[in-house]
Design a protein around this motif. Structure first.
Motif, PDB file in Angstrom:
ATOM      1  N   THR A 228       0.829  -1.199   0.000  1.00 44.89           N
ATOM      2  CA  THR A 228       0.000   0.000   0.000  1.00 44.89           C
ATOM      3  C   THR A 228       0.865   1.253   0.000  1.00 44.89           C
ATOM      4  O   THR A 228       1.923   1.266   0.638  1.00 44.89           O
ATOM      5  N   PRO A 229       0.462   2.308  -0.745  1.00 47.63           N
ATOM      6  CA  PRO A 229      -0.751   2.406  -1.564  1.00 47.63           C
ATOM      7  C   PRO A 229      -0.598   1.703  -2.895  1.00 47.63           C
ATOM      8  O   PRO A 229       0.507   1.412  -3.341  1.00 47.63           O
ATOM      9  N   CYS A 230      -1.735   1.437  -3.547  1.00 49.69           N
ATOM     10  CA  CYS A 230      -1.745   0.815  -4.862  1.00 49.69           C
ATOM     11  C   CYS A 230      -1.412   1.864  -5.917  1.00 49.69           C
ATOM     12  O   CYS A 230      -2.024   2.940  -5.957  1.00 49.69           O
ATOM     13  N   VAL A 231      -0.439   1.553  -6.790  1.00 58.57           N
ATOM     14  CA  VAL A 231      -0.050   2.474  -7.875  1.00 58.57           C
ATOM     15  C   VAL A 231      -0.121   1.766  -9.230  1.00 58.57           C
ATOM     16  O   VAL A 231       0.557   2.172 -10.186  1.00 58.57           O
ATOM     17  N   LEU A 232      -0.952   0.724  -9.338  1.00 56.49           N
ATOM     18  CA  LEU A 232      -1.041  -0.034 -10.583  1.00 56.49           C
ATOM     19  C   LEU A 232      -1.456   0.848 -11.755  1.00 56.49           C
ATOM     20  O   LEU A 232      -1.040   0.628 -12.897  1.00 56.49           O
ATOM     21  N   GLN A 233      -2.304   1.842 -11.490  1.00 57.19           N
ATOM     22  CA  GLN A 233      -2.814   2.676 -12.573  1.00 57.19           C
ATOM     23  C   GLN A 233      -1.875   3.803 -12.956  1.00 57.19           C
ATOM     24  O   GLN A 233      -2.166   4.575 -13.866  1.00 57.19           O
ATOM     25  N   TYR A 234      -0.720   3.911 -12.273  1.00 53.89           N
ATOM     26  CA  TYR A 234       0.269   4.946 -12.575  1.00 53.89           C
ATOM     27  C   TYR A 234       1.615   4.276 -12.852  1.00 53.89           C
ATOM     28  O   TYR A 234       2.490   4.213 -11.986  1.00 53.89           O
ATOM     29  N   PRO A 235       1.816   3.761 -14.075  1.00 51.04           N
ATOM     30  CA  PRO A 235       3.043   3.001 -14.369  1.00 51.04           C
ATOM     31  C   PRO A 235       4.305   3.847 -14.343  1.00 51.04           C
ATOM     32  O   PRO A 235       5.407   3.302 -14.234  1.00 51.04           O
ATOM     33  N   ASN A 236       4.189   5.176 -14.457  1.00 48.91           N
ATOM     34  CA  ASN A 236       5.381   6.033 -14.477  1.00 48.91           C
ATOM     35  C   ASN A 236       5.684   6.664 -13.127  1.00 48.91           C
ATOM     36  O   ASN A 236       6.584   7.496 -13.021  1.00 48.91           O
ATOM     37  N   LEU A 237       4.929   6.288 -12.119  1.00 47.37           N
ATOM     38  CA  LEU A 237       5.128   6.857 -10.788  1.00 47.37           C
ATOM     39  C   LEU A 237       6.182   6.050 -10.041  1.00 47.37           C
ATOM     40  O   LEU A 237       6.034   4.839  -9.859  1.00 47.37           O
ATOM     41  N   ALA A 238       7.244   6.716  -9.630  1.00 42.74           N
ATOM     42  CA  ALA A 238       8.314   6.011  -8.920  1.00 42.74           C
ATOM     43  C   ALA A 238       7.850   5.620  -7.517  1.00 42.74           C
ATOM     44  O   ALA A 238       7.117   6.356  -6.859  1.00 42.74           O
ATOM     45  N   THR A 239       8.256   4.438  -7.068  1.00 34.28           N
ATOM     46  CA  THR A 239       7.884   3.955  -5.741  1.00 34.28           C
ATOM     47  C   THR A 239       9.116   3.411  -5.031  1.00 34.28           C
ATOM     48  O   THR A 239      10.125   3.088  -5.656  1.00 34.28           O
ATOM     49  N   ARG A 240       9.018   3.311  -3.713  1.00 32.15           N
ATOM     50  CA  ARG A 240      10.077   2.711  -2.909  1.00 32.15           C
ATOM     51  C   ARG A 240       9.440   2.121  -1.653  1.00 32.15           C
ATOM     52  O   ARG A 240       8.634   2.762  -0.986  1.00 32.15           O
ATOM     53  N   VAL A 241       9.767   0.902  -1.351  1.00 31.12           N
ATOM     54  CA  VAL A 241       9.290   0.262  -0.124  1.00 31.12           C
ATOM     55  C   VAL A 241      10.196   0.718   1.017  1.00 31.12           C
ATOM     56  O   VAL A 241      11.398   0.453   1.013  1.00 31.12           O
ATOM     57  N   THR A 242       9.622   1.408   1.977  1.00 36.90           N
ATOM     58  CA  THR A 242      10.409   1.935   3.092  1.00 36.90           C
ATOM     59  C   THR A 242      10.074   1.273   4.413  1.00 36.90           C
ATOM     60  O   THR A 242      10.788   1.484   5.398  1.00 36.90           O
ATOM     61  N   ARG A 243       9.017   0.468   4.440  1.00 31.90           N
ATOM     62  CA  ARG A 243       8.598  -0.124   5.719  1.00 31.90           C
ATOM     63  C   ARG A 243       7.904  -1.459   5.462  1.00 31.90           C
ATOM     64  O   ARG A 243       7.076  -1.572   4.563  1.00 31.90           O
ATOM     65  N   ILE A 244       8.286  -2.463   6.215  1.00 24.97           N
ATOM     66  CA  ILE A 244       7.648  -3.774   6.143  1.00 24.97           C
ATOM     67  C   ILE A 244       7.207  -4.158   7.545  1.00 24.97           C
ATOM     68  O   ILE A 244       7.995  -4.095   8.484  1.00 24.97           O
ATOM     69  N   GLN A 245       5.952  -4.518   7.688  1.00 26.98           N
ATOM     70  CA  GLN A 245       5.457  -4.968   8.989  1.00 26.98           C
ATOM     71  C   GLN A 245       4.947  -6.401   8.866  1.00 26.98           C
ATOM     72  O   GLN A 245       4.357  -6.781   7.866  1.00 26.98           O
ATOM     73  N   VAL A 246       5.234  -7.174   9.885  1.00 26.12           N
ATOM     74  CA  VAL A 246       4.864  -8.592   9.899  1.00 26.12           C
ATOM     75  C   VAL A 246       3.818  -8.810  10.984  1.00 26.12           C
ATOM     76  O   VAL A 246       4.010  -8.398  12.131  1.00 26.12           O
ATOM     77  N   LEU A 247       2.712  -9.451  10.604  1.00 24.88           N
ATOM     78  CA  LEU A 247       1.640  -9.743  11.546  1.00 24.88           C
ATOM     79  C   LEU A 247       1.393 -11.244  11.542  1.00 24.88           C
ATOM     80  O   LEU A 247       1.139 -11.842  10.486  1.00 24.88           O
ATOM     81  N   LEU A 248       1.459 -11.840  12.710  1.00 25.55           N
ATOM     82  CA  LEU A 248       1.352 -13.289  12.872  1.00 25.55           C
ATOM     83  C   LEU A 248       0.017 -13.632  13.521  1.00 25.55           C
ATOM     84  O   LEU A 248      -0.358 -13.019  14.535  1.00 25.55           O
ATOM     85  N   TYR A 249      -0.699 -14.599  12.924  1.00 21.48           N
ATOM     86  CA  TYR A 249      -2.041 -14.936  13.400  1.00 21.48           C
ATOM     87  C   TYR A 249      -2.116 -16.412  13.765  1.00 21.48           C
ATOM     88  O   TYR A 249      -1.546 -17.271  13.091  1.00 21.48           O
ATOM     89  N   SER A 250      -2.862 -16.704  14.824  1.00 21.35           N
ATOM     90  CA  SER A 250      -3.033 -18.061  15.326  1.00 21.35           C
ATOM     91  C   SER A 250      -4.065 -18.805  14.478  1.00 21.35           C
ATOM     92  O   SER A 250      -4.759 -18.206  13.651  1.00 21.35           O
ATOM     93  N   PRO A 251      -4.223 -20.117  14.664  1.00 25.33           N
ATOM     94  CA  PRO A 251      -5.236 -20.864  13.911  1.00 25.33           C
ATOM     95  C   PRO A 251      -6.662 -20.349  14.110  1.00 25.33           C
ATOM     96  O   PRO A 251      -7.503 -20.548  13.238  1.00 25.33           O
ATOM     97  N   SER A 252      -6.941 -19.704  15.231  1.00 26.72           N
ATOM     98  CA  SER A 252      -8.272 -19.123  15.446  1.00 26.72           C
ATOM     99  C   SER A 252      -8.384 -17.731  14.842  1.00 26.72           C
ATOM    100  O   SER A 252      -9.370 -17.025  15.088  1.00 26.72           O
TER     101      SER A 252
END
Length: 471
Positions: A228-252
């Protein structure tokens, strides 16, 4: 406090799933609400060492829940700091029942602790319920606090989308938290949703130590990524991933509490160079009043390093990558709620051992999923390198034509049209115009949602419980 809330919600989630299976409904039944109310009775000491908690549910999603089973399981696992307490004033539940109908379940308990800070209770509860809402978007989750004369309310709600994950269906919130386009796009259309990418199910081996404690059956890990955010409709827009968050969920399908040492060390095992994520480091985070929604494991990339590699002719859009890790466990010998509760508690207790025991397989699966998720971005980067070179050729060519022209009328007309004083300003103005035109080029995408931002709001604006400010 959070452990007790987690126990109640785990029982509810498991029984709700059983109820759907008993009714032979193949689809996930959603709709309805979940209320978590933290309050203090007038007769209780004002020191803040005692807090009452009430959990209430209503609506079709919990039609299979039986109050007796949940209460019996909860009180059997009750910790020393928790005890019975009376239910709150019925007026506190009026708004909830008016919206979702009669209650299917109501449970109240009291927590007594020497060190019980209301801001900590608020931030931890809010962060937990927010992460719960991301994978249970079919249910509106209400948080209400009434402590020491102050009231705080928040509703977690979003746009629901069903994801089939092996033997379980998860209703994810696909509403984008970034609803306004960047300045380079201006007032153009902006996708109001996110697009989950599903990874393949990974069987996990149960280590001998966990099996000796009673953890048997089949265990799987199912990863899902969201960019996020989605930039699929803007192919010429430069992007950079600056943050990754990991969320872990139990079987429930509950978010697991506490950070994972294995996940914090994960960047050292990933092929970061090939993913374009050089400089990825784990940033220790905790839920606070300033950022109650942060995950337990967050990786960040140095902005300075990102700016060194991005093209100068277009401003890059910072993107966040959320990595959801869903655990699924099945044991053919489990038939009672207590069996499933005990197996989940054992899994949480030995989770680090399980992840380390399957280190190579988990790392390979995550590398594959991240490559699939970031494939479009890598293709975009290569295309932008070519466009960057072409734009510089255009700028230099136009500048040379105007500056070397001996026709004064032609030069004056060019400067007037671009509203500049000289050729130096002309180059800068052309640079800005080309940047705006190329960045704003829109390619329609059938996957994108063009609705108004206010129809996909993840949560209502609310007041900070500590300061009274809107957040």
């Amino acid at each position: 406090m959070m452990k007790h809330i987690q126990q109640v919600l785990r029982s509810l989630m498991l029984l709700a799933r059983w109820g759907r299976e008993r009714l032979e409904k193949s689809l996930v039944v959603d709709g309805g609400g979940l209320l978590v109310l933290l309050w203090a009775a007038p007769c209780q000491p004002p020191s803040g060492q005692v807090v009452n908690c009430t959990v209430a549910v209503a609506g079709p999603w919990c039609s299979g829940v039986t109050v007796k089973e949940v209460q019996q399981e909860f009180w059997q696992r009750l910790g020393p700091s928790a005890s019975h307490c009376p239910d709150p004033d019925p007026e506190e539940l009026c708004d909830f029942t008016e919206n979702y109908g009669p209650l299917h379940f109501l449970l109240s308990f009291q927590i007594s602790e020497v060190k019980l800070d209301r801001c900590t209770v608020w931030s931890h509860t809010e962060g937990f319920l927010h992460k719960l809402s991301l994978t249970n978007a079919g249910v509106k989750i209400h948080l209400k606090l009434k402590l020491e004369g102050e009231t705080y309310q928040r509703i977690f709600s979003g746009k629901a989308e069903r994801l089939a994950l092996k033997d379980q269906t998860v209703i994810m919130d696909v509403a984008s938290s970034i609803t306004q386009p960047p300045m380079s796009v201006g007032a153009g259309q902006w996708c109001q949703r996110v697009h989950p990418v599903l990874g393949g199910g990974l069987p996990l081996l149960i280590p001998p130590e966990a099996m000796e404690r009673g953890l048997y059956g089949e265990l799987h890990l199912l990863p899902v990524t969201v960019l996020t955010p989605c930039v699929l409709q803007y192919p010429n827009l430069a992007t950079r991933v600056t943050r990754i968050q990991v969320l872990l969920y139990s079987p429930s399908n509950l978010p697991l509490l506490g950070p994972s040492a294995f996940l914090q060390q994960l960047p050292a095992c990933l092929a970061l160079e090939g993913l374009g994520l050089s400089g990825l480091t784990c940033t220790p985070t905790h839920s606070t009043t300033s950022d109650p929604l942060c995950s337990d494991t967050v990786y960040s990339i140095d902005r300075a390093q990102c700016q060194e590699t991005e093209p100068e002719w277009i401003p890059a859009v910072d993107q966040n990558l959320s990595l959801f890790l869903f655990l699924q466990h099945s044991d053919p010998f489990h038939s009672q709620l207590s069996d499933f509760m005990a197996s989940e508690e054992l899994l949480e207790l030995h989770l680090e051992d399980v992840l380390r025991y399957n280190r190579e397989a988990v790392t390979a699966a995550l590398n594959t999923l991240l490559q699939s998720t970031l494939k479009d971005q890598q293709l975009r980067d290569k295309a932008q390198e070519k466009m960057c070179s072409a734009l510089w050729v255009m700028l230099r060519s136009i500048g040379c034509v105007v500056s070397s022209s001996t026709n004064m009328e032609f030069r004056a007309a060019c400067l007037d049209r671009m509203m500049v004083q000289d050729t130096y300003e002309l180059s800068a103005s052309l640079h800005e115009s080309l940047q705006r035109v190329t960045a704003g080029r829109v390619v329609p995408s059938g996957r994108c949602y063009w609705g108004q931002a206010d129809t996909l709001t993840c949560s209502r604006p609310s007041k900070n419980f500590a300061s009274g400010n809107e957040i």
